[in-house]
Design an enzyme around this catalytic site. Structure first.
Site, PDB file in Angstrom:
ATOM      1  CB  THR A 155      -0.882   0.013   1.276  1.00 31.01           C
ATOM      2  OG1 THR A 155      -1.583  -1.217   1.397  1.00 31.01           O
ATOM      3  CG2 THR A 155      -1.910   1.130   1.253  1.00 31.01           C
ATOM      4  CG  ASP A 186      -6.225  -1.388   5.343  1.00 31.34           C
ATOM      5  OD1 ASP A 186      -5.583  -0.390   5.716  1.00 31.34           O
ATOM      6  OD2 ASP A 186      -5.752  -2.225   4.568  1.00 31.34           O
ATOM      7  CB  THR A 204       1.019  -0.398   4.586  1.00 34.32           C
ATOM      8  OG1 THR A 204       1.216  -1.341   3.526  1.00 34.32           O
ATOM      9  CG2 THR A 204       2.220  -0.439   5.514  1.00 34.32           C
ATOM     10  N   GLY A 205      -0.305  -3.143   5.212  1.00 33.91           N
ATOM     11  CA  GLY A 205      -0.241  -4.486   5.778  1.00 33.91           C
ATOM     12  C   GLY A 205      -1.369  -5.357   5.263  1.00 33.91           C
ATOM     13  CB  VAL A 206      -2.805  -8.536   6.416  1.00 33.13           C
ATOM     14  CG1 VAL A 206      -4.036  -9.399   6.109  1.00 33.13           C
ATOM     15  CG2 VAL A 206      -1.537  -9.274   5.982  1.00 33.13           C
ATOM     16  N   GLY A 207      -5.000  -6.140   5.051  1.00 35.61           N
ATOM     17  CA  GLY A 207      -6.192  -5.331   5.255  1.00 35.61           C
ATOM     18  C   GLY A 207      -7.153  -5.900   6.266  1.00 35.61           C
TER      19      GLY A 207
END
Length: 280
Positions: A155, A186, A204-207
């Site tokens: 992201t 997300d 940012t990361g795993v939504g």
């Protein structure tokens, strides 16, 4: 005046030393350009401008170079939040535009401020956004080879505080790659992008992990209630550990504090507050 940006996690796509150096250079140039822009623009204008630059850069998973979904299409999401007006706007799963964050900005003054899919695309066309194919040869190759199914944490985002002390945040993503069509991340929700007069956060990361804990809004709420930015962020990440969540954040608070952290090494970021800082 302060500015901090992120470009997702380093593990997304290629993680060679050459790519690391290229991302350091790109983020340094973009945050420097963004800070210059901030001198004569509002925080809202600046986060839109900066995220647009990140969307245009093929190294990052947003806009041009976004990841392709399981049906072979690239669908993007982006949102903006203006901490001064408390207005949030965004697009979800929009296709065939160059800068989703610019479409989100156009929605800021509309009554219906979050649009998805065909509705978002129709609005973009009405606003003069022309057809654009953001799929790059590298992303097409990755899709064809299914190389990136596990490296899905990309992201881009920006948080800015302008000369008047106003804070804004913007976040954009090309998705996690190979997801089911229609999946919502997300990035176009208040879990992943939030700002008010006290703080702004981009995630940012795993939504799904970020949504599960309402990460961005939770951090901002804690700062609003009087908790220092670093403490608010670290406590929220302790709660993220309960679900073994994967995330990174950038943040600015109204007293001028800037902070970034991640749950897994490592998020790529850069900041400018009179001096340049960049991940290493």
């Amino acid at each position: 005046m302060k500015l901090i940006i992120h470009g997702g996690f380093f593990s997304e796509s290629s993680s060679s030393e050459e790519t690391k150096i290229a991302k350091q250079k790109a983020l340094s140039e973009i945050v420097t350009s963004g800070h210059e822009y901030l001198q004569s623009h509002t925080a809202l204008e600046t986060v839109t401008y900066v995220v647009g630059l990140l969307e245009d850069h093929e190294l990052f998973n947003a806009g041009t170079g976004g990841q392709i979904q399981s049906d072979g299409k690239l669908r993007m999401s982006a949102s903006i939040m203006d901490g001064k007006s408390l207005r949030f706007s965004g697009v979800i799963n929009i296709e065939d535009v160059k800068n989703p964050v610019q479409v989100a900005l156009k929605l800021m003054e509309k009554e219906d401020r979050v649009l998805s899919g065909p509705g978002a695309l129709a609005f973009a066309r009405q606003q003069g956004f022309e057809h654009y194919n953001p799929i790059t040869p590298q992303r097409q190759q990755e899709f064809d080879e299914k190389r990136n199914q596990q490296n899905n944490k990309g992201t881009v985002g920006c948080v800015a505080m302008d000369a008047q002390g106003n804070i804004a945040a913007a976040t954009s993503t090309g998705g996690k790659g190979f997801e089911l069509p229609g999946r919502v991340s997300d990035s176009a929700t208040v879990a992943g992008n939030y700002a008010n007069q006290f703080a702004g956060v981009s995630c940012t990361g795993v939504g799904e992990d970020i949504v599960n804990v309402g990460l961005a809004m939770k951090i901002v709420t804690r700062v609003t209630d009087g908790m220092p930015l670093q403490q608010a962020t670290d406590r929220s990440f302790e709660e993220l550990k309960q679900i073994e969540g994967f995330a990174g954040v950038i943040a600015i608070s109204s007293n001028g504090d800037m902070y970034h952290t991640d749950s897994h090494p490592y998020m790529v970021w850069a900041a400018f507050d009179g001096r340049l800082q960049v991940f290493n």
